[in-house]
Design a protein around this motif. Structure first.
Motif, short mmCIF file in Angstrom:
data_model
loop_
_atom_site.label_atom_id
_atom_site.label_comp_id
_atom_site.label_asym_id
_atom_site.label_seq_id
_atom_site.Cartn_x
_atom_site.Cartn_y
_atom_site.Cartn_z
N GLY A 180 0.82 -1.21 0.00
CA GLY A 180 0.00 0.00 0.00
C GLY A 180 0.85 1.25 0.00
O GLY A 180 0.58 2.21 -0.74
N LEU A 181 1.90 1.26 0.80
CA LEU A 181 2.80 2.42 0.82
C LEU A 181 3.47 2.63 -0.53
O LEU A 181 3.56 3.76 -1.03
CB LEU A 181 3.87 2.25 1.90
N SER A 182 3.93 1.55 -1.12
CA SER A 182 4.58 1.65 -2.43
C SER A 182 3.61 2.18 -3.47
O SER A 182 3.95 3.06 -4.27
CB SER A 182 5.12 0.29 -2.86
N LEU A 183 2.39 1.66 -3.45
CA LEU A 183 1.38 2.13 -4.40
C LEU A 183 1.07 3.61 -4.18
O LEU A 183 0.92 4.37 -5.14
CB LEU A 183 0.11 1.29 -4.26
N TYR A 184 1.01 4.04 -2.94
CA TYR A 184 0.76 5.45 -2.63
C TYR A 184 1.88 6.32 -3.20
O TYR A 184 1.62 7.33 -3.86
CB TYR A 184 0.66 5.64 -1.11
N GLU A 238 -2.80 3.25 11.98
CA GLU A 238 -1.92 3.79 10.94
C GLU A 238 -2.42 3.42 9.54
O GLU A 238 -2.44 4.25 8.63
CB GLU A 238 -0.50 3.31 11.14
N GLU A 239 -2.83 2.17 9.36
CA GLU A 239 -3.32 1.75 8.04
C GLU A 239 -4.64 2.44 7.71
O GLU A 239 -4.90 2.74 6.54
CB GLU A 239 -3.47 0.23 7.97
N SER A 240 -5.45 2.69 8.72
CA SER A 240 -6.69 3.44 8.49
C SER A 240 -6.39 4.86 8.01
O SER A 240 -7.05 5.37 7.10
CB SER A 240 -7.53 3.51 9.78
N VAL A 241 -5.38 5.48 8.59
CA VAL A 241 -4.98 6.83 8.18
C VAL A 241 -4.47 6.81 6.74
O VAL A 241 -4.83 7.67 5.93
CB VAL A 241 -3.93 7.41 9.15
N TRP A 242 -3.63 5.83 6.40
CA TRP A 242 -3.13 5.71 5.02
C TRP A 242 -4.28 5.47 4.05
O TRP A 242 -4.27 5.98 2.92
CB TRP A 242 -2.09 4.60 4.91
N HIS A 243 -5.27 4.68 4.48
CA HIS A 243 -6.43 4.43 3.62
C HIS A 243 -7.15 5.74 3.31
O HIS A 243 -7.43 6.04 2.14
CB HIS A 243 -7.38 3.44 4.32
N VAL A 244 -7.42 6.53 4.32
CA VAL A 244 -8.12 7.80 4.13
C VAL A 244 -7.26 8.76 3.30
O VAL A 244 -7.77 9.44 2.39
CB VAL A 244 -8.49 8.44 5.50
N ALA A 245 -5.96 8.80 3.55
CA ALA A 245 -5.06 9.67 2.77
C ALA A 245 -5.08 9.26 1.30
O ALA A 245 -5.10 10.13 0.41
CB ALA A 245 -3.65 9.61 3.32
#
Length: 79
Positions: free
Chosen positions: A39-43, A67-74
């Protein structure tokens, strides 16, 4: 393969890290919801829709992972 993806990401090879995470996912499909690193790489590759989907799968198996919820929303916000 996951470790390779992490190393490639740290080295700044975002596209290479995605390929490594994709290969890991293909080799062992059961790890898919745990590949938050993908997910981070894709972001960072500006693939925000794909990143959001990856983070959503992570949160579905680990709802307490803030943290993953925050990345999801971002990721959703950047689409």
């Amino acid at each position: 393969l996951v470790r390779d993806g992490m190393q490639r990401f740290r080295a700044g090879d975002v596209e290479g890290s995605i390929r490594a995470f994709d290969a890991a996912q293909e080799a062992e499909p059961a790890i898919d919801p745990y590949l938050w690193q993908r997910g981070l790489s894709l972001y960072y590759a500006a693939r925000y829709g794909d990143a959001a989907a990856q983070f959503a799968r992570d949160v579905s198996v680990n709802a307490a992972d803030t943290e993953e919820s925050v990345w999801h929303v971002a990721s959703l916000a950047r689409q």
